[in-house]
Design a protein around this motif. Structure first.
Motif, mmCIF file in Angstrom:
data_model
loop_
_atom_site.group_PDB
_atom_site.id
_atom_site.type_symbol
_atom_site.label_atom_id
_atom_site.label_comp_id
_atom_site.label_asym_id
_atom_site.label_seq_id
_atom_site.Cartn_x
_atom_site.Cartn_y
_atom_site.Cartn_z
ATOM 1 N N GLU A 88 0.914 -1.542 0.152
ATOM 2 C CA GLU A 88 0.012 -0.654 -0.105
ATOM 3 C C GLU A 88 0.726 1.275 -0.044
ATOM 4 O O GLU A 88 0.526 2.162 -0.217
ATOM 5 N N GLN A 89 1.677 1.354 0.163
ATOM 6 C CA GLN A 89 3.046 2.470 -0.053
ATOM 7 C C GLN A 89 3.688 3.229 -0.650
ATOM 8 O O GLN A 89 3.091 2.824 -2.518
ATOM 9 N N SER A 90 3.619 4.513 -1.039
ATOM 10 C CA SER A 90 4.217 4.901 -1.895
ATOM 11 C C SER A 90 5.801 4.092 -3.098
ATOM 12 O O SER A 90 5.856 3.617 -2.519
ATOM 13 N N ASP A 91 5.321 4.215 -4.165
ATOM 14 C CA ASP A 91 6.646 4.230 -4.135
ATOM 15 C C ASP A 91 7.846 4.926 -4.161
ATOM 16 O O ASP A 91 9.286 3.855 -3.480
ATOM 17 N N GLU A 92 8.541 6.227 -3.252
ATOM 18 C CA GLU A 92 9.376 6.015 -2.959
ATOM 19 C C GLU A 92 9.307 5.788 -1.343
ATOM 20 O O GLU A 92 10.958 5.741 -1.399
ATOM 21 N N PHE A 93 8.233 5.722 -0.913
ATOM 22 C CA PHE A 93 8.779 4.484 0.403
ATOM 23 C C PHE A 93 9.148 3.551 -0.068
ATOM 24 O O PHE A 93 9.711 3.610 1.033
ATOM 25 N N HIS A 116 13.562 0.228 -13.542
ATOM 26 C CA HIS A 116 13.123 -0.892 -12.275
ATOM 27 C C HIS A 116 12.181 -0.875 -11.552
ATOM 28 O O HIS A 116 11.733 -1.715 -11.598
ATOM 29 N N PHE A 117 13.666 -0.848 -10.547
ATOM 30 C CA PHE A 117 13.950 -1.399 -8.992
ATOM 31 C C PHE A 117 12.360 -1.128 -8.410
ATOM 32 O O PHE A 117 12.351 -2.718 -7.797
ATOM 33 N N VAL A 118 11.265 -0.376 -8.222
ATOM 34 C CA VAL A 118 10.259 -0.002 -7.500
ATOM 35 C C VAL A 118 9.255 -0.896 -8.182
ATOM 36 O O VAL A 118 8.838 -2.142 -7.076
ATOM 37 N N MET A 119 9.345 -1.703 -9.105
ATOM 38 C CA MET A 119 8.507 -1.817 -10.227
ATOM 39 C C MET A 119 8.415 -3.299 -9.825
ATOM 40 O O MET A 119 7.653 -4.430 -9.768
ATOM 41 N N GLN A 120 9.804 -3.599 -10.021
ATOM 42 C CA GLN A 120 9.906 -4.980 -9.454
ATOM 43 C C GLN A 120 10.249 -5.399 -8.114
ATOM 44 O O GLN A 120 9.628 -6.198 -7.501
ATOM 45 N N ILE A 121 10.583 -4.586 -7.063
ATOM 46 C CA ILE A 121 10.107 -5.070 -5.889
ATOM 47 C C ILE A 121 8.499 -5.434 -5.169
ATOM 48 O O ILE A 121 8.196 -6.268 -4.868
ATOM 49 N N ARG A 122 7.389 -4.293 -6.032
ATOM 50 C CA ARG A 122 5.971 -4.559 -5.907
ATOM 51 C C ARG A 122 5.708 -6.048 -5.950
ATOM 52 O O ARG A 122 4.847 -6.791 -5.398
ATOM 53 N N THR A 123 5.600 -6.707 -7.425
ATOM 54 C CA THR A 123 5.994 -8.022 -8.011
ATOM 55 C C THR A 123 6.146 -9.153 -7.028
ATOM 56 O O THR A 123 5.768 -9.578 -7.110
ATOM 57 N N THR A 124 7.495 -8.796 -6.428
ATOM 58 C CA THR A 124 7.641 -9.764 -5.967
ATOM 59 C C THR A 124 7.697 -9.636 -4.428
ATOM 60 O O THR A 124 6.895 -10.564 -4.037
ATOM 61 N N LEU A 125 6.782 -8.312 -3.738
ATOM 62 C CA LEU A 125 6.107 -8.438 -2.664
ATOM 63 C C LEU A 125 4.628 -9.055 -3.315
ATOM 64 O O LEU A 125 3.999 -9.695 -2.383
ATOM 65 N N LYS A 126 4.323 -8.720 -3.735
ATOM 66 C CA LYS A 126 3.179 -9.712 -4.102
ATOM 67 C C LYS A 126 3.500 -11.441 -4.672
ATOM 68 O O LYS A 126 1.872 -12.169 -3.717
ATOM 69 N N TYR A 127 4.112 -11.195 -5.019
ATOM 70 C CA TYR A 127 4.170 -13.069 -5.365
ATOM 71 C C TYR A 127 4.628 -13.588 -3.451
ATOM 72 O O TYR A 127 4.094 -14.754 -3.090
ATOM 73 N N ILE A 128 5.613 -12.556 -3.308
ATOM 74 C CA ILE A 128 5.474 -13.110 -1.828
ATOM 75 C C ILE A 128 4.260 -13.119 -0.863
ATOM 76 O O ILE A 128 3.366 -14.155 0.090
#
Length: 344
Positions: free
Chosen positions: A246-251, A266-278
């Motif tokens: 739920e956090q912002s990209d900057e956070f 692409h760092f934040v997008m990659q992290i979001r995708t990984t968090l969704k996978y987790i």
């Protein structure tokens, strides 16, 4: 006393990159040569991409791949070991976890793959890290050098493009110059590179180190079979993953990166995708690696990309290997399981 700098055995490791370059200026020259090579964008055909906290080793006659590579290295180090006689090579993307074990595994794998070649030395190349404000890169450099220095085999440091030499200043902020490298396994050439396609199971592989549950550096490739192996492994459920998403990209950038000012776009997008996978797979031992079975991939003959191998094929392949005997497999040049898959 096993590290060799410019042909001389070293009694002590340099405490930091500045000392290394001042004491052995030849490494400034070799780093400058690497920095002068234009960055290459490498596609998936013939590529084996190594993720953070992974390693892979192969030989020049591997018919499944042409390039070993890794990128997205800011404060991490990409480590390459190569046997000068046989051309056997290993690459790892190290972040400070499992360093001693990774060094031992890399040296052992290259030594095993170089058996039968009486001449040649084990050469070490270090690429990545920069003069980050938190000093993560310097600390990692020291850990990696100490790990190699403790190893009983003599290891020649031939390239060190790290720390201050891999740093440029943009708007008063230090940035890495090289984020990734590729190794041509046929020639041993090392070159700056980026890899838009980072191979299969990317989110799963990222989840292993993002959750912090598994400090190991995993060996993910069998060059005799031409197969990438992922897992099995487990990680602990990430507490608050719903809140993270739920956090912002900057956070996310500021709190989930060791160097938020210089991460690739692409760092934040990659992290979001990984968090969704987790979030979807909090217990991978149950939902991903059923019956404790790894994921195997081999090169697709038409696209060059890695393709999932059915488990029944793996079972039959292992029976085939045992029936031949390990010594025959080790001497079969370029053994490629994609050839056998045509007949499954």
């Amino acid at each position: 006393m096993v590290l060799v700098f410019n042909g001389v055995l070293q009694e002590k490791c340099p405490p930091d990159t500045h000392t290394l370059y001042n004491t052995h200026p030849v490494y400034r020259e070799t780093a400058s040569q690497l920095l002068s090579i234009p960055n290459k964008v490498i596609g998936p055909v013939g590529l084996l991409y190594v993720q953070q906290r992974e390693l892979a080793a192969t030989v020049p006659h591997d018919k499944s791949i042409n390039v070993l590579g890794s990128d997205d290295s800011t404060s991490c180090l990409i480590v390459v070991i190569r046997h000068s006689g046989s051309g056997a090579v290993a690459l790892a993307h190290l972040d400070g976890c499992g360093t001693d074990e990774a060094v031992c595994t890399m040296v052992q794998r290259v030594h095993e793959l170089a058996l039968g070649y009486p001449e040649g030395r084990i050469e070490l190349q270090l690429i990545g890290g920069f003069s980050d404000t938190r000093n993560y890169s310097e600390e990692l450099f020291g850990n990696v050098m100490n790990s190699f220095h403790k190893h009983p085999m003599e290891i020649d440091l031939t390239l060190a493009c790290v720390g201050e030499l891999n740093t440029t200043i943009r708007g008063s902020i230090p940035w890495p110059i090289i984020y990734g490298v590729g190794v041509n396994i046929k020639t041993g050439e090392i070159f700056p590179a980026t890899f838009p396609d980072k191979g299969p199971d990317q989110s799963l592989r990222n989840a292993r180190y993002l959750t912090g549950s598994d400090p190991r550096v995993l060996d993910v490739y069998d060059c005799h079979l031409g197969m990438l192996r992922i897992g099995p492994f487990n990680y602990e459920p990430l507490r608050g993953v719903d809140l993270w998403l739920e956090q912002s990209d900057e956070f996310i950038l500021q709190h989930l990166s060791t160097s938020p000012e210089v991460e690739p776009p692409h760092f934040v997008m990659q992290i979001r995708t990984t968090l969704k996978y987790i979030q979807d797979n909090p217990f991978p031992a149950v939902t991903v690696f059923r019956d404790n079975r790894p994921h195997y991939f081999r090169r697709d003959e038409h696209t060059g990309k890695k393709k999932n191998c059915p488990n029944i094929f793996i079972f039959l392949l292992l029976i085939f290997i045992r029936s031949m005997g390990s010594s025959e497999i080790l001497t079969t040049e370029g053994f490629n399981c994609s050839y056998l898959l045509k007949y499954r």
